[in-house]
Scaffold this motif. Structure first.
Motif, PDB file in Angstrom:
ATOM      1  N   MET A   1      71.020   7.713   6.189  1.00 42.49           N
ATOM      2  CA  MET A   1      72.458   7.798   6.332  1.00 42.49           C
ATOM      3  C   MET A   1      73.121   6.605   5.655  1.00 42.49           C
ATOM      4  N   LEU A   2      74.088   6.899   4.850  1.00 45.89           N
ATOM      5  CA  LEU A   2      74.894   5.869   4.217  1.00 45.89           C
ATOM      6  C   LEU A   2      76.275   5.886   4.830  1.00 45.89           C
ATOM      7  N   TYR A   3      76.920   4.758   4.798  1.00 46.82           N
ATOM      8  CA  TYR A   3      78.270   4.717   5.343  1.00 46.82           C
ATOM      9  C   TYR A   3      79.155   3.828   4.489  1.00 46.82           C
ATOM     10  N   MET A   4      80.451   4.061   4.651  1.00 48.91           N
ATOM     11  CA  MET A   4      81.464   3.297   3.958  1.00 48.91           C
ATOM     12  C   MET A   4      82.526   2.937   4.990  1.00 48.91           C
ATOM     13  N   GLU A   5      83.001   1.739   4.918  1.00 51.06           N
ATOM     14  CA  GLU A   5      84.067   1.328   5.833  1.00 51.06           C
ATOM     15  C   GLU A   5      85.333   1.068   5.027  1.00 51.06           C
ATOM     16  N   ASN A   6      86.456   1.535   5.582  1.00 53.45           N
ATOM     17  CA  ASN A   6      87.748   1.264   4.975  1.00 53.45           C
ATOM     18  C   ASN A   6      88.759   1.006   6.089  1.00 53.45           C
ATOM     19  N   HIS A   7      90.048   1.021   5.769  1.00 56.62           N
ATOM     20  CA  HIS A   7      91.075   0.708   6.751  1.00 56.62           C
ATOM     21  C   HIS A   7      91.181   1.765   7.853  1.00 56.62           C
TER      22      HIS A   7
ATOM     23  N   ALA B   1      68.256   6.711  -2.892  1.00 61.28           N
ATOM     24  CA  ALA B   1      67.981   5.522  -2.095  1.00 61.28           C
ATOM     25  C   ALA B   1      69.149   4.546  -2.246  1.00 61.28           C
ATOM     26  N   ALA B   2      69.307   3.693  -1.256  1.00 63.34           N
ATOM     27  CA  ALA B   2      70.360   2.668  -1.301  1.00 63.34           C
ATOM     28  C   ALA B   2      69.710   1.299  -1.463  1.00 63.34           C
ATOM     29  N   LYS B   3      70.170   0.552  -2.467  1.00 66.92           N
ATOM     30  CA  LYS B   3      69.685  -0.805  -2.703  1.00 66.92           C
ATOM     31  C   LYS B   3      70.881  -1.693  -2.993  1.00 66.92           C
ATOM     32  N   ASN B   4      71.013  -2.752  -2.234  1.00 69.58           N
ATOM     33  CA  ASN B   4      72.102  -3.714  -2.423  1.00 69.58           C
ATOM     34  C   ASN B   4      73.470  -3.043  -2.415  1.00 69.58           C
ATOM     35  N   ASP B   5      73.712  -2.161  -1.464  1.00 70.01           N
ATOM     36  CA  ASP B   5      74.982  -1.441  -1.318  1.00 70.01           C
ATOM     37  C   ASP B   5      75.330  -0.565  -2.519  1.00 70.01           C
ATOM     38  N   LYS B   6      74.327  -0.157  -3.276  1.00 72.33           N
ATOM     39  CA  LYS B   6      74.512   0.766  -4.394  1.00 72.33           C
ATOM     40  C   LYS B   6      73.458   1.858  -4.297  1.00 72.33           C
ATOM     41  N   LEU B   7      73.755   2.990  -4.900  1.00 72.92           N
ATOM     42  CA  LEU B   7      72.825   4.122  -4.863  1.00 72.92           C
ATOM     43  C   LEU B   7      71.927   4.133  -6.093  1.00 72.92           C
TER      44      LEU B   7
ATOM     45  N   ILE C   1      82.978   5.834   7.634  1.00 69.56           N
ATOM     46  CA  ILE C   1      82.657   7.184   7.181  1.00 69.56           C
ATOM     47  C   ILE C   1      81.165   7.222   6.890  1.00 69.56           C
ATOM     48  N   THR C   2      80.469   8.179   7.480  1.00 69.41           N
ATOM     49  CA  THR C   2      79.024   8.300   7.316  1.00 69.41           C
ATOM     50  C   THR C   2      78.702   9.508   6.448  1.00 69.41           C
ATOM     51  N   PHE C   3      77.791   9.316   5.486  1.00 69.44           N
ATOM     52  CA  PHE C   3      77.337  10.381   4.599  1.00 69.44           C
ATOM     53  C   PHE C   3      75.867  10.647   4.877  1.00 69.44           C
ATOM     54  N   SER C   4      75.532  11.900   5.133  1.00 72.02           N
ATOM     55  CA  SER C   4      74.131  12.230   5.391  1.00 72.02           C
ATOM     56  C   SER C   4      73.368  12.303   4.067  1.00 72.02           C
TER      57      SER C   4
ATOM     58  N   ALA D   1      83.056  11.241  -5.182  1.00 73.13           N
ATOM     59  CA  ALA D   1      83.023  11.917  -3.880  1.00 73.13           C
ATOM     60  C   ALA D   1      82.869  10.951  -2.714  1.00 73.13           C
ATOM     61  N   VAL D   2      82.007   9.953  -2.853  1.00 73.94           N
ATOM     62  CA  VAL D   2      81.708   9.105  -1.695  1.00 73.94           C
ATOM     63  C   VAL D   2      82.210   7.675  -1.825  1.00 73.94           C
ATOM     64  N   ARG D   3      82.700   7.311  -3.010  1.00 75.51           N
ATOM     65  CA  ARG D   3      83.249   5.962  -3.235  1.00 75.51           C
ATOM     66  C   ARG D   3      82.226   4.854  -2.988  1.00 75.51           C
ATOM     67  N   ILE D   4      80.953   5.162  -3.257  1.00 78.71           N
ATOM     68  CA  ILE D   4      79.889   4.162  -3.212  1.00 78.71           C
ATOM     69  C   ILE D   4      79.359   4.050  -4.634  1.00 78.71           C
ATOM     70  N   PRO D   5      79.278   2.838  -5.198  1.00 79.13           N
ATOM     71  CA  PRO D   5      78.844   2.709  -6.590  1.00 79.13           C
ATOM     72  C   PRO D   5      77.387   3.161  -6.785  1.00 79.13           C
ATOM     73  N   VAL D   6      77.125   3.738  -7.943  1.00 81.50           N
ATOM     74  CA  VAL D   6      75.777   4.167  -8.302  1.00 81.50           C
ATOM     75  C   VAL D   6      75.201   3.140  -9.270  1.00 81.50           C
TER      76      VAL D   6
END
Length: 111
Positions: free
Chosen positions: A1-7, A55-61, A11-14, A93-98
């Protein structure tokens, strides 16, 4: 599970959502015939149960994709287009850097 926090909150992404998003994006690309079969050796030695591994490494996909391409297409061009499209769609879509999209051409098939 990955997640992102904002104001708004957290938000959790499966993993399933990210994998399905990536799979749908890959299948829309020109020159891709589908995904490579996952063999028993893949499961045993690479610990891979799916043709798409995220996979997630250092807050990136980091996204690994094993595909089959159609015979006769320019493979480097197809792979580059696939890498850019997957990176754009997932980040949008998920606003997490690749960090990386690695594409492995496991098979070339006749159209």
């Amino acid at each position: 599970m990955l997640y992102m926090e904002n104001h708004i909150g957290r938000i959790t992404f499966s993993d399933r959502y990210l994998r399905q998003l990536t799979e749908q994006t890959v299948l829309q690309c020109f020159g891709v015939a589908g995904f490579a079969q996952v063999t028993a050796a893949d499961r045993l030695f690479e610990r891979r149960n799916s043709p798409v591994v995220i996979a997630a490494k250092n807050d990136k996909l980091v996204i690994d994709i094993h595909v089959r391409v159609i015979y006769g297409v320019n493979i480097p061009v197809v792979v580059r287009a696939l890498m850019h499209k997957v990176e754009f769609v997932v980040e949008d879509a998920v606003r997490i850097p690749v960090s990386h999209v690695r594409v492995y051409v496991d098979e070339i098939v006749e159209p």
